[in-house]
Design an enzyme around this catalytic site. Sequence first.
Site, PDB file in Angstrom:
ATOM      1  N   LYS A 195      47.144  60.479-105.585  1.00 51.51           N
ATOM      2  CA  LYS A 195      46.826  61.909-105.515  1.00 51.51           C
ATOM      3  C   LYS A 195      45.557  62.172-104.705  1.00 51.51           C
ATOM      4  O   LYS A 195      45.377  63.246-104.153  1.00 51.51           O
ATOM      5  CB  LYS A 195      46.645  62.487-106.918  1.00 51.51           C
ATOM      6  CG  LYS A 195      47.788  62.254-107.906  1.00 51.51           C
ATOM      7  CD  LYS A 195      48.974  63.142-107.636  1.00 51.51           C
ATOM      8  CE  LYS A 195      49.951  63.262-108.800  1.00 51.51           C
ATOM      9  NZ  LYS A 195      50.645  62.032-109.183  1.00 51.51           N
TER      10      LYS A 195
HETATM   11  C1  LIG Z   1      51.925  61.768-109.543  1.00 48.96           C
HETATM   12  C2  LIG Z   1      52.324  60.337-109.558  1.00 48.96           C
HETATM   13  C3  LIG Z   1      53.630  59.937-109.263  1.00 48.96           C
HETATM   14  C4  LIG Z   1      54.738  60.928-108.980  1.00 48.96           C
HETATM   15  O1  LIG Z   1      54.522  61.670-107.834  1.00 48.96           O
HETATM   16  P1  LIG Z   1      55.366  63.016-107.577  1.00 48.96           P
HETATM   17  O2  LIG Z   1      54.844  63.559-106.329  1.00 48.96           O
HETATM   18  O3  LIG Z   1      55.106  63.886-108.772  1.00 48.96           O
HETATM   19  O4  LIG Z   1      56.777  62.604-107.521  1.00 48.96           O
HETATM   20  C5  LIG Z   1      53.897  58.582-109.231  1.00 48.96           C
HETATM   21  N1  LIG Z   1      52.954  57.666-109.517  1.00 48.96           N
HETATM   22  C6  LIG Z   1      51.695  58.015-109.834  1.00 48.96           C
HETATM   23  C7  LIG Z   1      50.709  56.945-110.160  1.00 48.96           C
HETATM   24  C8  LIG Z   1      51.329  59.355-109.839  1.00 48.96           C
HETATM   25  O5  LIG Z   1      50.075  59.691-110.149  1.00 48.96           O
END
Ligand SMILES: *Cc1c(COP(=O)(O)O)cnc(C)c1O
Length: 467
Positions: A109
């Site tokens: 993120k």
């Molecule tokens: C948010 C997240 C995901 C999923 O991502 P999306 O964009 O919601 O599909 C997968 N792995 C981790 C570690 C995340 O923080």
Amino acid sequence: MKYVSTRGEAPVLGFEDVMLAGLARDGGLYVPQTLPNMDFESLQGLPYADVAFEVMHPFIGGEIPDADFRQIVNDAYATFDHAATCPLLQVGANDWVLELFHGPTLAFKDVAMQVLSRLMDRTLKKRGARATVIGATSGDTGSAAIEAFKGRDSLDIFILHPHGRTSDVQRKQMTTAIEGNVHNIAIEGTFDDCQALVKALFNDHAYRDRLQLAGVNSINWVRILAQVVYYVTAANALGATDSNRISFSVPTGNFGDVFAGNIAALMGLPMAQLIVATNSNDILARALNTSVYEPRQTLATQSPSMDIQVASNFERLLYWIAHCRPEQVRSWMGDLTSKGRFTFDPTIVTRRNELVQFEAMAIDEATTTLTISELYKATGYVADPHTAVGIAAARRSTQRQGQPMVMLATAHPAKFPEAVERAIGRKPDRPERLAHVLDAKERYTVLPNDFSAVAEFISQRARLGSI
Ligand SMILES: *Cc1c(COP(=O)(O)O)cnc(C)c1O
């Protein structure tokens, strides 16, 4: 470049307004009206920040001067502690792991949030305006957002997390921030409850306008846009061409990251397969395999950032599948509200595979653990449980035809020490960046899963007006 809502009943906006809006006023999600074609090969060998500039540039539509935007991406990726920003590591004969977790909170993120926070701050300051950022998190979005937005005086940030349902590390990364503009709310409910509360706050237009709400969940277009970049750098590193297409396996919850991959393909990146890998919360696997979208109860798994049953970004894919007809999207979303499910027309399965071959799969808990342990034994590589879901799906693919496979590593294993220890018999090494949060004092407020309680809490604490 202009942006329209997937539901077609919100104003058409430019880049900065879309960034500040988050969710469209008609409840839909903003998508670009057209997608540029990119000459990806010309970006081969450029540093990550330069590729980020080039890929995102056309979407800004001239609203931010080039020099400012370049500075923002440079500053954003200077917070990463790997020279490649998102390095690619070989873990099998034709298998690579794309490590997206070298940012300040050790999850993917950060890649988008570090850019988004700087862009938002710049736009708000330019306008002399203030905003209230609200977001729901199952763990990683919240910590990445708080890290990126803390201490910025144009905004206050309120993050809702499901009480007791995030990992200890994830919670502490959020709740140990000491800056006065950071507010953590633990909701007595699931992530989907948190997400529903955030959507409800946005849909109360009077409240939304009074508090100048801005959203940083992956409903925010800029999040998706920033994530297109690492598909490009990874494909380029492997020398992708039209005759050497690259496949990606993506652990998914809200469909944001996969959708970014889909955008890269729509812009011309030579992609073969895009594997949509879910944990036991398999709504996306069911939807893509049966053409019925039907949320069920959320289960708690060892990959909590994907414990999601309402995959918001799927609406963006539906919009493209519906040939950009918002009335079709509205009708599906109407069914979802009234009947709890909707069925899309069967030819959709063919249509969605025109540009990139989707393969969707759910991976259960035992397979996730086994995958971490097998990979560790074979290569010494320690994967976190989210990454392991994507790796397991890539290994189980029935449609793979020998193309190089890039598996997205979305979190550092040290964020999920218990799950990793179950698989490999020891805790993962703890990076320096995590050490400081673990002993710091926590600060958060527990609230019921209740709209008025949350609305009131935020409204009492947000600093309103102009800067
Ligand atoms: C948010 C997240 C995901 C999923 O991502 P999306 O964009 O919601 O599909 C997968 N792995 C981790 C570690 C995340 O923080």
